[in-house]
Design a protein around this motif. Structure first.
Motif, PDB file in Angstrom:
ATOM      1  N   THR A  75      21.471  43.442  38.510  1.00  0.00           N
ATOM      2  CA  THR A  75      22.469  44.509  38.600  1.00  0.00           C
ATOM      3  C   THR A  75      23.415  44.463  37.411  1.00  0.00           C
ATOM      4  O   THR A  75      23.748  45.499  36.827  1.00  0.00           O
ATOM      5  N   ALA A  79      23.966  47.313  34.556  1.00  0.00           N
ATOM      6  CA  ALA A  79      25.315  47.853  34.357  1.00  0.00           C
ATOM      7  C   ALA A  79      25.716  47.804  32.886  1.00  0.00           C
ATOM      8  O   ALA A  79      26.304  48.758  32.358  1.00  0.00           O
ATOM      9  N   GLN A  82      23.717  50.488  31.131  1.00  0.00           N
ATOM     10  CA  GLN A  82      24.266  51.811  31.447  1.00  0.00           C
ATOM     11  C   GLN A  82      25.546  52.083  30.656  1.00  0.00           C
ATOM     12  O   GLN A  82      25.716  53.165  30.094  1.00  0.00           O
ATOM     13  N   ARG A 109      26.738  58.989  36.770  1.00  0.00           N
ATOM     14  CA  ARG A 109      26.932  57.612  37.241  1.00  0.00           C
ATOM     15  C   ARG A 109      26.420  57.448  38.677  1.00  0.00           C
ATOM     16  O   ARG A 109      25.819  56.438  39.009  1.00  0.00           O
ATOM     17  N   ARG A 113      23.559  54.917  39.686  1.00  0.00           N
ATOM     18  CA  ARG A 113      23.880  53.840  40.634  1.00  0.00           C
ATOM     19  C   ARG A 113      22.841  53.783  41.754  1.00  0.00           C
ATOM     20  O   ARG A 113      22.355  52.716  42.110  1.00  0.00           O
ATOM     21  N   ARG A 114      22.462  54.947  42.313  1.00  0.00           N
ATOM     22  CA  ARG A 114      21.481  54.972  43.394  1.00  0.00           C
ATOM     23  C   ARG A 114      20.110  54.500  42.908  1.00  0.00           C
ATOM     24  O   ARG A 114      19.429  53.734  43.588  1.00  0.00           O
ATOM     25  N   GLU A 117      20.219  50.732  42.492  1.00  0.00           N
ATOM     26  CA  GLU A 117      20.165  50.060  43.793  1.00  0.00           C
ATOM     27  C   GLU A 117      18.733  49.980  44.308  1.00  0.00           C
ATOM     28  O   GLU A 117      18.290  48.928  44.781  1.00  0.00           O
TER      29      GLU A 117
END
Length: 154
Positions: A75, A79, A82, A109, A113-114, A117
């Motif tokens: 993650t 991040a 991104q 964003r 994010r989805r 995940e």
């Protein structure tokens, strides 16, 4: 380092500035990823040098190889990518684990994010290890050269 060990490929495709600009920009991303203190980080191998040359294996200067363990590290990696891509304002970064790819572009964003995940969940579910590591935790990582360039005579 315990947990789920992964080898992740990170590749920059630059539709605007060409290979030289992408190679320069991936260096900036590499510097940011160094802040994560990952167990393996460097340029991805691009194959063997042409037959008859004295060079060793070639390195891709638009692709990185990253070793990490667990969902938090994956993650964090995504991040950073991104954030970097958002500041850069163009291009596509592909994060690859095995045959699965996550392409990061100018999505919002919330959309990113989805997708992140779902990608992290797919690769960190307990008991479903796509990259088993027998014995030595570094044994499953492909050879990559940590920040050296062709022509370095060490």
């Amino acid at each position: 380092m315990g947990g789920h060990h992964l080898t992740v490929g990170v590749e920059l495709a630059d539709e605007t500035g060409g290979v030289d600009a992408a190679a320069r920009d991936i260096e900036y991303l590499l510097e940011e990823l160094e802040q994560l203190d990952l167990p393996k980080l460097g340029y991805a191998p691009a194959g063997a040098a042409p037959k008859g040359t004295r060079a060793g294996d070639l390195l891709s200067h638009t692709s990185l190889i990253v070793g990490l363990a667990g969902a938090p590290a994956l993650t964090a990696l995504v991040a950073v990518v991104q954030s970097w891509l958002s500041r850069r304002g163009c291009g596509t970064v592909t994060v690859r684990i095995g045959a699965d790819e996550l392409q990061l572009t100018a999505a919002t964003r919330a959309e990113q994010r989805r997708l992140v995940e779902l990608f992290v969940e797919a690769h960190t579910t307990a008991g479903d290890d796509p990259c088993p590591v027998p014995g030595d935790e570094d044994s499953s990582m492909p050879a990559g050269d940590d920040r050296t360039t062709p022509g370095d005579d060490d």
